[in-house]
Design an enzyme around this catalytic site. Structure first.
Site: not given
Lengths: 155, 155
Positions: B45, B56, B58, B81, B83, B86, B146
């Protein structure tokens, strides 16, 4: 004073798409506005120009708008129905409205967003349809790469 | 030869999260591997470090892997996990598998992905849970920014 209409907002995104085309890129553009019509950020697909597969038009416009705490009063305008990646962006950050230039050449997650409370307007704008239709016909492999449709690549 | 396990893949993402924390950023890390265990890209991030809300973990790992035509044989590993943003990335590009460090401090779209054919493994790793729990307790406004949860900001 000129009226704030979805069509006028789309003009900015369409201009970004044309800039992308002129750069040799995938002609998809986007812009983020507040509900008063102030432009917060604009951008375009940069897969070719920057070699960056994460820069879809909506993501580029979102990035250009910088850090914000609240997106509920914002409108994402895009020349093309947002893919799942960009639809996820809209949903996660609570962007309140989406204006879609067209959903004829590609249909992503705009109906899913509408089902989650986003105000979605689909214009089916002729300029946008023609621009993407021509691009897909001329560059099918690049287009399929951009939407991750590997099955189509093998056809 | 060391065995390829989800836990070993997670080590790379966790290392990215720690690097982000050391930089003053939000401690979420990710990495993209092929099914043979070759690292294709890693990232974290970068909201704070780059002032870029679109990065982010990912997405950063996906970007670092560069342009690819087919993601079916890839594994996205993330400390948290994913979002909706992503998760949408994973679905759109057809990433075949996702390894999730933990889903206790935040639960995004990993179940949605599993329902769309992605092979999802949730480890509920203690290091990842502790890292995010501490960060959220110490920086609640940054964390809510975020994930676009403006409602929480007003509480």
């Amino acid at each position: 004073m000129k009226q704030l209409t979805p069509e006028r907002l789309l003009d900015v995104a369409y201009d970004e798409a044309l800039r992308g085309l002129a750069e040799g890129g995938i002609p998809i553009g986007a812009a983020l506005f507040d509900t008063g019509g102030t432009l917060l950020g604009r951008g375009r697909n940069r897969r070719v120009q920057s070699g960056d597969p994460s820069m879809h038009a909506e993501t580029d416009a979102f990035r250009a708008a910088g850090r914000r705490r609240d997106y509920r009063g914002t409108i994402m305008v895009t020349t093309l129905s947002p893919c799942w990646y960009c639809s996820g962006l809209v949903r996660q950050f609570g962007i309140g409205a989406v204006v879609v230039g067209e959903s004829q050449t590609f249909s992503g997650g705009h109906k899913w967003l509408a089902g989650h409370g986003v105000a979605v307007t689909v214009l089916e704008d002729r300029r946008c349809i023609d621009l993407m239709s021509r691009f897909i016909a001329e560059h099918p492999a690049l287009w399929h790469e951009d939407i991750g449709s590997a099955d189509d690549l093998e056809a």
